[in-house]
Design a protein around this motif. Structure first.
Motif, PDB file in Angstrom:
ATOM      1  N   ILE A  31       0.844  -1.199   0.000  1.00  0.00           N
ATOM      2  CA  ILE A  31       0.000   0.000   0.000  1.00  0.00           C
ATOM      3  C   ILE A  31       0.875   1.243   0.000  1.00  0.00           C
ATOM      4  O   ILE A  31       1.827   1.345   0.791  1.00  0.00           O
ATOM      5  N   LEU A  88      -9.404   4.200   2.880  1.00  0.00           N
ATOM      6  CA  LEU A  88      -8.647   2.958   2.733  1.00  0.00           C
ATOM      7  C   LEU A  88      -8.891   2.036   3.922  1.00  0.00           C
ATOM      8  O   LEU A  88      -9.150   0.835   3.764  1.00  0.00           O
ATOM      9  N   VAL A 130       2.807  -0.986   4.372  1.00  0.00           N
ATOM     10  CA  VAL A 130       2.485   0.389   3.989  1.00  0.00           C
ATOM     11  C   VAL A 130       3.795   1.123   3.737  1.00  0.00           C
ATOM     12  O   VAL A 130       4.614   1.289   4.648  1.00  0.00           O
ATOM     13  N   VAL A 161      -4.117  -0.045  -3.180  1.00  0.00           N
ATOM     14  CA  VAL A 161      -3.847  -1.410  -2.717  1.00  0.00           C
ATOM     15  C   VAL A 161      -3.318  -2.208  -3.901  1.00  0.00           C
ATOM     16  O   VAL A 161      -3.919  -2.200  -4.983  1.00  0.00           O
TER      17      VAL A 161
END
Length: 222
Positions: free
Chosen positions: A16, A48, A161, A192
């Motif tokens: 991400i 998100l 992330v 994503v």
């Protein structure tokens, strides 16, 4: 402890990109400089987190930079998961390019800028507040980090992330794209991007999922 029935199964990775920052919007190079999300990035992160709330995620790991941590927190908060921090998931360090607009980089460092735009993957970047990495060094760092998390959690789903450059590295690795080729694919804020790790290699499942975000989001500056 991981059950034995998962030991031989592939890890699934949701890679991400952090939400938008003011510097993304201005097309100012961030690198290792620690820039927070702007209001739009906070909105993206919240959307998100809501979109992923019903998905099974076993672990969440973030770059230590604030823009990634803020995005990871929006994913972790609804499910009560702790966030692991991994400095190796940071964006590429651009040395003296960091904090500058593209036009400023071209003016101040014309030779280095030209090598960067020509995809010289071993080019040395000028020294700034931080010491820059070549693209090859950055690629190797990013892939070591991604594969280490996959190896540590076989059969599980991990949300990593990170940053636009890290996503680019994973995409190139999964598709076998040479590092020297131009980037002709989008790397979107708060997107994503799904991979599975099989036999020590990344396999791409889906790329650039942003249906949870309206309006359209910014591409990574290339």
């Amino acid at each position: 402890m991981l059950s034995n029935d998962k030991a031989g199964l592939p890890a699934t990775i949701l890679l991400i990109r952090h939400g938008e920052t003011a510097w993304n919007a201005d097309k100012r190079l961030q690198g290792h400089l620690d820039i927070a999300l702007n209001a739009e990035g906070e909105r993206q992160a919240a959307l998100l987190g809501a979109a992923l709330a019903s998905e099974p995620i076993d672990h969440i790991v973030s770059s230590d930079l604030l823009r990634a941590r803020q995005t990871a927190e929006a994913i972790a908060r609804p499910r009560g998961l702790a966030i692991g921090i991994d400095r190796a998931l940071r964006e590429r360090c651009y040395g003296g390019f960091e904090g500058l607009l593209y036009s400023e980089i071209a003016f101040r460092f014309p030779l280095e800028f030209a090598a960067w735009q020509a995809r010289d993957v071993d080019a040395v970047l000028p020294l700034g507040a931080n010491r820059g990495e070549s693209f090859r060094q950055f690629f190797e760092r990013s892939m070591r980090a991604i594969m280490a998390h996959a190896a540590a959690h076989p059969g599980q789903t991990i949300a990593l992330v990170a940053h636009g450059g890290v996503l680019e590295c994973a995409y190139r690795d999964a598709l076998g794209l040479p590092l020297e080729t131009p980037r002709d694919f989008k790397v979107l804020n708060a997107s994503v991007n799904r991979f599975v790790v099989e036999q020590g290699r990344l396999r791409l499942l889906s790329w650039g999922e942003v249906a949870h975000l309206q309006p359209a989001v910014l591409d990574d500056i290339g």
